[in-house]
Design a protein around this motif. Structure first.
Motif, short mmCIF file in Angstrom:
data_model
loop_
_atom_site.label_atom_id
_atom_site.label_comp_id
_atom_site.label_asym_id
_atom_site.label_seq_id
_atom_site.Cartn_x
_atom_site.Cartn_y
_atom_site.Cartn_z
N MET A 193 0.81 -1.19 0.00
CA MET A 193 0.00 0.00 0.00
C MET A 193 0.86 1.26 0.00
SD MET A 193 -2.98 -0.93 2.66
CE MET A 193 -3.89 -2.43 2.50
N THR A 194 1.91 1.23 0.78
CA THR A 194 2.81 2.37 0.81
C THR A 194 4.22 1.84 0.69
OG1 THR A 194 3.02 2.25 3.18
CG2 THR A 194 1.28 3.67 2.31
N ALA A 195 5.17 2.74 0.67
CA ALA A 195 6.57 2.34 0.64
C ALA A 195 7.36 3.27 1.51
CB ALA A 195 7.11 2.36 -0.78
N LEU A 196 8.48 2.80 2.04
CA LEU A 196 9.33 3.66 2.82
C LEU A 196 9.95 4.73 1.93
CD1 LEU A 196 11.20 1.53 5.47
CD2 LEU A 196 9.71 3.48 5.83
N ARG B 236 10.17 10.96 6.18
CA ARG B 236 8.77 11.16 6.58
C ARG B 236 7.97 11.85 5.47
NH1 ARG B 236 10.70 13.93 12.04
NH2 ARG B 236 12.15 14.69 10.45
N VAL B 237 8.60 12.78 4.76
CA VAL B 237 7.92 13.46 3.65
C VAL B 237 7.59 12.46 2.55
CG1 VAL B 237 8.17 15.20 1.84
CG2 VAL B 237 8.97 15.68 4.17
N HIS B 238 8.55 11.61 2.24
CA HIS B 238 8.32 10.64 1.19
C HIS B 238 7.37 9.53 1.63
CE1 HIS B 238 11.06 12.34 -1.74
NE2 HIS B 238 11.90 12.56 -0.76
N MET B 239 7.33 9.25 2.92
CA MET B 239 6.34 8.29 3.40
C MET B 239 4.94 8.85 3.22
SD MET B 239 5.10 5.64 4.61
CE MET B 239 6.62 4.75 4.80
N ALA B 240 4.76 10.14 3.52
CA ALA B 240 3.46 10.78 3.27
C ALA B 240 3.10 10.71 1.79
CB ALA B 240 3.50 12.23 3.76
N GLN B 241 4.11 10.89 0.93
CA GLN B 241 3.87 10.79 -0.51
C GLN B 241 3.32 9.42 -0.88
OE1 GLN B 241 7.39 10.46 -2.87
NE2 GLN B 241 6.43 11.28 -4.72
N HIS B 242 3.93 8.38 -0.37
CA HIS B 242 3.50 7.04 -0.75
C HIS B 242 2.18 6.64 -0.09
CE1 HIS B 242 7.01 6.30 -3.15
NE2 HIS B 242 7.80 6.61 -2.15
N LEU B 243 1.90 7.17 1.10
CA LEU B 243 0.58 6.94 1.70
C LEU B 243 -0.52 7.52 0.81
CD1 LEU B 243 1.26 7.70 5.47
CD2 LEU B 243 0.37 5.54 4.56
N LEU B 244 -0.27 8.71 0.29
CA LEU B 244 -1.26 9.33 -0.59
C LEU B 244 -1.40 8.55 -1.89
CD1 LEU B 244 -0.38 13.11 -0.12
CD2 LEU B 244 -2.17 11.80 1.01
N LEU B 245 -0.28 8.12 -2.45
CA LEU B 245 -0.32 7.40 -3.73
C LEU B 245 -0.99 6.04 -3.61
CD1 LEU B 245 3.24 8.06 -5.25
CD2 LEU B 245 1.06 8.93 -6.10
N GLY B 246 -0.68 5.31 -2.54
CA GLY B 246 -1.11 3.92 -2.47
C GLY B 246 -2.39 3.67 -1.72
N MET B 247 -2.90 4.67 -0.96
CA MET B 247 -4.06 4.39 -0.13
C MET B 247 -5.16 5.45 -0.25
SD MET B 247 -2.12 2.92 3.27
CE MET B 247 -3.53 1.99 3.85
N CYS C 142 -7.59 12.81 -8.01
CA CYS C 142 -6.58 13.38 -8.91
C CYS C 142 -5.77 14.47 -8.20
CB CYS C 142 -7.25 13.94 -10.16
SG CYS C 142 -7.95 12.69 -11.26
N ALA C 143 -6.44 15.26 -7.35
CA ALA C 143 -5.73 16.30 -6.61
C ALA C 143 -4.74 15.70 -5.63
CB ALA C 143 -6.74 17.19 -5.88
N VAL C 144 -5.11 14.61 -4.97
CA VAL C 144 -4.20 13.94 -4.05
C VAL C 144 -2.99 13.40 -4.81
CG1 VAL C 144 -3.94 11.99 -2.47
CG2 VAL C 144 -5.98 13.41 -2.36
N LEU C 145 -3.23 12.81 -5.98
CA LEU C 145 -2.12 12.33 -6.80
C LEU C 145 -1.20 13.48 -7.19
CD1 LEU C 145 -3.84 9.80 -9.25
CD2 LEU C 145 -2.38 9.27 -7.30
N ALA C 146 -1.79 14.61 -7.57
CA ALA C 146 -0.97 15.75 -7.98
C ALA C 146 -0.12 16.27 -6.83
CB ALA C 146 -1.88 16.86 -8.52
N VAL C 147 -0.67 16.28 -5.62
CA VAL C 147 0.11 16.72 -4.46
C VAL C 147 1.25 15.75 -4.20
CG1 VAL C 147 0.02 17.06 -1.97
CG2 VAL C 147 -1.78 18.01 -3.41
N ALA C 148 0.95 14.45 -4.27
CA ALA C 148 1.98 13.45 -3.99
C ALA C 148 3.09 13.48 -5.04
CB ALA C 148 1.35 12.06 -3.94
N LEU C 149 2.74 13.72 -6.30
CA LEU C 149 3.73 13.70 -7.37
C LEU C 149 4.32 15.07 -7.68
CD1 LEU C 149 1.76 11.32 -9.76
CD2 LEU C 149 3.74 10.73 -8.35
N GLY C 150 3.77 16.11 -7.04
CA GLY C 150 4.25 17.46 -7.28
C GLY C 150 4.99 18.03 -6.09
N PRO C 151 4.29 18.75 -5.17
CA PRO C 151 4.98 19.38 -4.03
C PRO C 151 5.76 18.40 -3.17
CG PRO C 151 2.76 20.24 -4.26
CD PRO C 151 2.87 19.12 -5.22
N LEU C 152 5.20 17.24 -2.88
CA LEU C 152 5.92 16.30 -2.03
C LEU C 152 7.14 15.71 -2.74
CD1 LEU C 152 3.11 14.36 -0.13
CD2 LEU C 152 4.53 16.24 0.66
#
Length: 289
Positions: A1-4, A69-80, A51-61
């Protein structure tokens, strides 16, 4: 679901994934504009939110500092988080409403094929989500993705696809032939959540060696990322469980028969005959002499 998280410094967002997200949003809105019967607004809001969550995860984050921790938040958004919102947008139902009937029949036949049935089963989706995550984090595959941008993007696509498949199979409103009963779906979700929690604890306990092959390793930062993975995953799984039981309640709720606008909610008023009976009486020819 997520990645480190990736421990290297962020090189900024890649425009290609953001362009793909824009295509998803624009294609959905185009389909909504072609639906003459009127599409539910909440479905559109859910899809655009995903789509907005994906854009945040693939853009600002993605452009942020190389903090695990920032990248963990990115993968939580992408995978869940994003996959659940996208699944609630019911894109397959929208597609079937706007395509020509021959195309719709082909899509329906595809959904009824055995490979799709096996792939869309909640148990398969849980294995692809949690099992695929364990495969990435417990092997050198994760470190290899840091050095290979193509593999890096492929892993992101896997997180989104596996998360969407799990959300669709567990609580998605789209048609899913031979979908298991709610007890099976809830069991698969529970097993996926348990596996996710165990993996997060294992990564926390072995942050000095996992994921293997990383050139630089901040043990405390990796442990903080594992904690975020544990608690953030619980929140996301609770949202998915809420969607599952809300859909189950909606299907089980007894449906009230539609009332005519001329019929009062609590029955005919005293001294007045029902509207249907009145129409029948007026339309019947008189037999009096």
């Amino acid at each position: 679901m997520t990645a480190l998280a990736h421990t290297g410094a962020a090189a900024g967002p890649d425009p290609l994934p953001l362009a793909a997200v824009a295509v998803l949003a624009a294609g959905y809105l185009l389909a909504v504009s072609r639906d003459r019967r009127g599409w539910r607004r909440r479905r559109t809001v859910a899809w655009l939110a995903g789509c907005a969550v994906l854009a945040v995860a693939l853009g600002p984050l993605a452009a942020g500092p190389g903090d695990p921790r920032v990248h963990m938040a990115q993968h939580l958004l992408l995978g869940m988080v994003a996959p659940l919102a996208l699944a609630l947008g019911a894109p397959v139902t929208l597609l079937l409403r706007v395509v020509p009937p021959p195309v719709g029949r082909r899509v329906g036949r595809l959904l009824r094929t055995r490979p799709v049935h096996v792939l869309a089963h909640p148990v398969t989706a849980a294995l692809l989500s949690t099992g695929g995550l364990a495969l990435v984090l417990l092997t050198p595959l994760y470190a290899a993705a840091e050095r290979n941008p193509v593999l890096h993007h492929a892993l992101h696509a896997h997180y989104v696809a596996a998360g969407y498949l799990l959300a669709w199979s567990v609580a998605g409103p789209d048609p899913a032939p031979r979908r298991p009963r709610p007890a099976v779906r809830a069991g698969a979700l529970l097993a996926a959540g348990a596996g996710h929690a165990v993996l997060a604890k294992y990564l926390y306990a072995h942050a000095a060696t996992l994921p293997p092959g990383l050139p630089d390793r901040d043990v405390e930062a990796l442990r903080a990322a594992a904690r975020l993975m544990y608690y953030g995953g619980d929140v996301a799984e609770l949202l998915l469980a809420t969607a599952l039981f809300a859909a189950w309640y909606h299907r089980r709720r007894p449906r009230r028969p539609a009332r005519s606008a001329a019929t009062p909610p609590s029955g005919p008023a005293p001294g007045r005959e029902p509207a249907a009976l009145s129409r029948c009486t007026r339309s019947r020819p008189s037999t009096a002499a």
